[in-house]
Design a protein around this motif. Structure first.
Motif, short mmCIF file in Angstrom:
data_model
loop_
_atom_site.label_atom_id
_atom_site.label_comp_id
_atom_site.label_asym_id
_atom_site.label_seq_id
_atom_site.Cartn_x
_atom_site.Cartn_y
_atom_site.Cartn_z
N VAL A 270 0.94 -1.28 -0.05
CA VAL A 270 0.01 0.02 0.04
C VAL A 270 0.83 1.15 -0.11
O VAL A 270 1.84 1.29 0.75
CB VAL A 270 -1.01 -0.12 1.14
N SER A 271 0.34 2.32 -0.74
CA SER A 271 0.82 3.68 -0.76
C SER A 271 0.08 4.39 0.30
O SER A 271 -0.83 3.72 1.08
CB SER A 271 0.74 4.32 -1.98
N ALA A 272 0.65 5.72 0.79
CA ALA A 272 0.09 6.66 1.64
C ALA A 272 -1.28 7.05 1.04
O ALA A 272 -1.40 7.01 -0.30
CB ALA A 272 0.87 7.72 1.99
N MET A 273 -2.16 7.47 1.84
CA MET A 273 -3.40 8.08 1.09
C MET A 273 -3.06 9.22 0.40
O MET A 273 -2.09 9.88 0.66
CB MET A 273 -4.51 8.23 2.51
N SER A 274 -3.83 9.47 -0.51
CA SER A 274 -3.76 10.42 -1.72
C SER A 274 -3.36 11.91 -0.82
O SER A 274 -4.19 12.24 -0.05
CB SER A 274 -4.91 10.52 -2.48
N GLY A 275 -2.27 12.61 -1.31
CA GLY A 275 -1.95 13.69 -0.66
C GLY A 275 -1.24 13.80 0.63
O GLY A 275 -0.56 15.05 0.93
N SER B 4 7.62 8.18 5.47
CA SER B 4 7.28 6.89 5.42
C SER B 4 6.15 6.65 6.38
O SER B 4 5.44 5.27 6.16
CB SER B 4 8.51 6.04 5.85
N SER B 5 5.62 7.69 7.11
CA SER B 5 4.71 7.11 8.09
C SER B 5 3.31 7.09 7.58
O SER B 5 2.47 6.42 8.13
CB SER B 5 4.61 8.22 9.45
N GLY B 6 3.25 7.74 6.29
CA GLY B 6 1.88 7.86 5.84
C GLY B 6 1.57 6.29 5.26
O GLY B 6 0.26 5.74 5.37
N VAL C 9 0.30 4.01 8.18
CA VAL C 9 -1.17 4.41 8.45
C VAL C 9 -1.97 3.59 7.63
O VAL C 9 -3.30 2.87 8.23
CB VAL C 9 -1.46 5.77 8.49
N THR C 10 -1.70 3.42 6.36
CA THR C 10 -2.83 2.84 5.32
C THR C 10 -2.63 1.39 5.60
O THR C 10 -3.70 0.85 5.51
CB THR C 10 -2.10 3.26 3.94
N ALA C 11 -1.54 0.84 6.02
CA ALA C 11 -1.17 -0.58 6.02
C ALA C 11 -1.94 -1.09 7.28
O ALA C 11 -2.90 -2.33 7.08
CB ALA C 11 0.27 -1.03 6.26
N GLY C 12 -2.01 -0.27 8.30
CA GLY C 12 -2.84 -0.62 9.74
C GLY C 12 -4.40 -0.56 9.15
O GLY C 12 -4.97 -1.58 9.66
N LEU C 13 -4.60 0.25 8.82
CA LEU C 13 -6.34 0.47 8.34
C LEU C 13 -6.64 -0.52 7.11
O LEU C 13 -7.87 -1.13 7.36
CB LEU C 13 -6.45 1.84 7.54
N MET C 14 -5.85 -0.88 6.36
CA MET C 14 -6.16 -2.25 5.41
C MET C 14 -6.37 -3.36 5.91
O MET C 14 -7.10 -4.06 5.82
CB MET C 14 -5.20 -2.21 4.53
N SER C 15 -5.26 -3.62 7.01
CA SER C 15 -5.28 -4.76 7.65
C SER C 15 -6.40 -4.85 8.65
O SER C 15 -7.14 -5.96 8.73
CB SER C 15 -4.05 -4.79 8.79
N LEU C 16 -7.06 -3.90 9.45
CA LEU C 16 -8.07 -4.05 10.23
C LEU C 16 -9.51 -4.05 9.50
O LEU C 16 -10.15 -4.95 9.64
CB LEU C 16 -8.28 -2.46 10.80
#
Length: 418
Positions: free
Chosen positions: A40-45, A71-73, A76-83
């Motif tokens: 996953v990439s960071a959320m757009s923007g 790299s923190s973006g 966040v996306t990885a955690g949200l996708m996993s949840l």
């Protein structure tokens, strides 16, 4: 279990609804019997926002802290996708680069892969987890610090995982539904390609096509990773999108398969450069040291050759990205001041564009250049610089004619026809 790699770019995970949409696509592949590594990439923007914060805080920033922040973006996306997957009943776990670990060089913000050990992810798959959601764009240096791979690095992350885990395929989900014969915004006749060879895609990516990062295509070609580009926002099946594969998987290809264009080009000419062995190295070494990406190069007999310096001077013309013009100008002026090169004039034209025809069929067919140049001449488009390779012909033209040139070449080579 067979394994797939699925990569979702920033627009594909721009908000919670889009993350849920992407998760449904992952769930479908799990239900078909695959283990899945999701990149996953960071959320757009978000990456732009993080970069802005860094630059506001510290204009001369520490590159190590820059990587830790930007790299923190992806985390966040990885955690949200996993949840989201867990809520759907899919056993999933998120992974940051250092947890895999994704081992890279220590070149912060421009790191390159060293290796990706399989042990940690393989253990989780063996325990019954079906999906590993990995933060793209990042890795870990030998000293344990977080690194990033440069903009667009999540594509490269996905291909690297597909190679390391012998994935059946690497699916790149984005906001377009495949690779087109040219930019559909320029001509409505642009046609989506079912398949395209690695070499063709590499040329198109390097010449201005924005679908895939160039490094990701290089890596896929080296390790024979079959890539598929498809839309996050449409229903897809096994025949969706565009498959990027080895030339051997394509039964028959058109002579020209795509037209690429880039308006962000500039032409620089050094007039009356001394014509001697080593002059090219003296010119282009300072440009390389300054980080200038030189593309097309032409050396001509100078107009002043016979008048002022009989048989001793030449003109050197080359193209650079328009945002590197000042850097190139400074490098040339410093080289002249140091006495390593001499020239009478430094001419810069920032009103040019590059248009290229690309196709593996050019290797075995003649007449491509003639057809290209005639199509441009018929529309009164003047060519300033020409460069060729085995499967590509590129020209520099006045920028105002770029769209006209693309449309003329697309028609001339019949690319709207399958």
């Amino acid at each position: 279990m067979p394994l797939l790699v699925m990569k979702f770019g920033g627009t594909s995970v721009a908000d919670l609804d889009r993350i849920k949409n992407a998760a449904r696509k992952v769930q479908r592949e799990v239900e078909r019997g695959y283990d899945v590594i999701v990149i996953v990439s960071a959320m757009s923007g978000k990456t732009n926002e993080l970069v802005g914060w860094v630059e506001q805080t510290s204009p001369l920033f520490d590159a190590r802290e820059y990587d830790a922040i930007v790299s923190s973006g992806e985390n966040v996306t990885a955690g949200l996708m996993s949840l989201t997957l867990q809520e759907m009943g899919v056993p999933a776990r998120s992974w940051q680069g250092w947890q895999v670990p994704i081992n890279t060089t220590a070149a912060h913000s421009a790191a390159r892969f060293v290796d990706i050990p399989r042990d940690n992810l393989d253990q989780k798959f063996a325990e019954g987890f079906k999906v590993a959601v990995v933060a793209g764009f990042q890795g870990v240096a030998p000293d344990g610090r977080i690194t990033t791979l440069g903009r667009g690095g999540s594509d490269t992350t996905a291909v690297a995982f597909a190679a390391a885990f012998n994935a059946e395929r690497c699916d790149i989900y984005t906001d377009v539904d495949g690779v087109y014969t040219t930019d559909p915004r320029i001509t409505s006749k642009a046609r989506k390609l079912d398949r395209i060879a690695f070499e063709e895609m590499l040329e198109l990516a390097s010449l201005g096509a924005k679908v895939l990062q160039t490094r990701s295509v290089e890596l896929a070609m080296r390790y024979k990773v079959r890539l598929r580009v498809l839309s996050s926002f449409e229903e897809t099946d096994d025949n969706s999108g565009t498959l990027i594969c080895d030339e051997d998987e394509i039964m028959e290809s058109k002579v020209v398969n795509g037209i690429a264009s880039s308006r962000d080009e500039a032409k620089i000419t050094l007039v009356t450069v001394e014509d001697r062995p080593g002059i090219s190295a003296a010119i282009f070494a300072p440009l390389a040291d300054a980080g200038v990406n030189v593309d097309m190069i032409v050396q001509n007999i100078s107009e002043k050759d016979y008048d002022d310096h009989p048989g001793s001077v030449t003109d050197m013309t080359f193209s650079v990205p328009i945002n590197q013009v000042e850097r190139a100008k400074k490098a040339m002026e410093e080289a002249r001041a140091a006495g390593t090169i001499s020239y009478d004039e430094l001419n810069i034209d920032t009103e040019v564009a590059k248009v290229s025809v690309v196709g593996i069929g050019m290797r075995s067919h003649t007449g491509v250049a003639a057809k290209m140049f005639k199509a441009l001449a018929d529309d009164n488009v003047n060519i300033k610089v020409i460069a060729t390779s085995e499967i590509k012909i590129s020209v520099l033209i006045d920028r105002k004619y770029m769209e006209l040139a693309v449309q003329a070449l697309h028609d001339a080579f019949g690319l709207e026809q399958a």
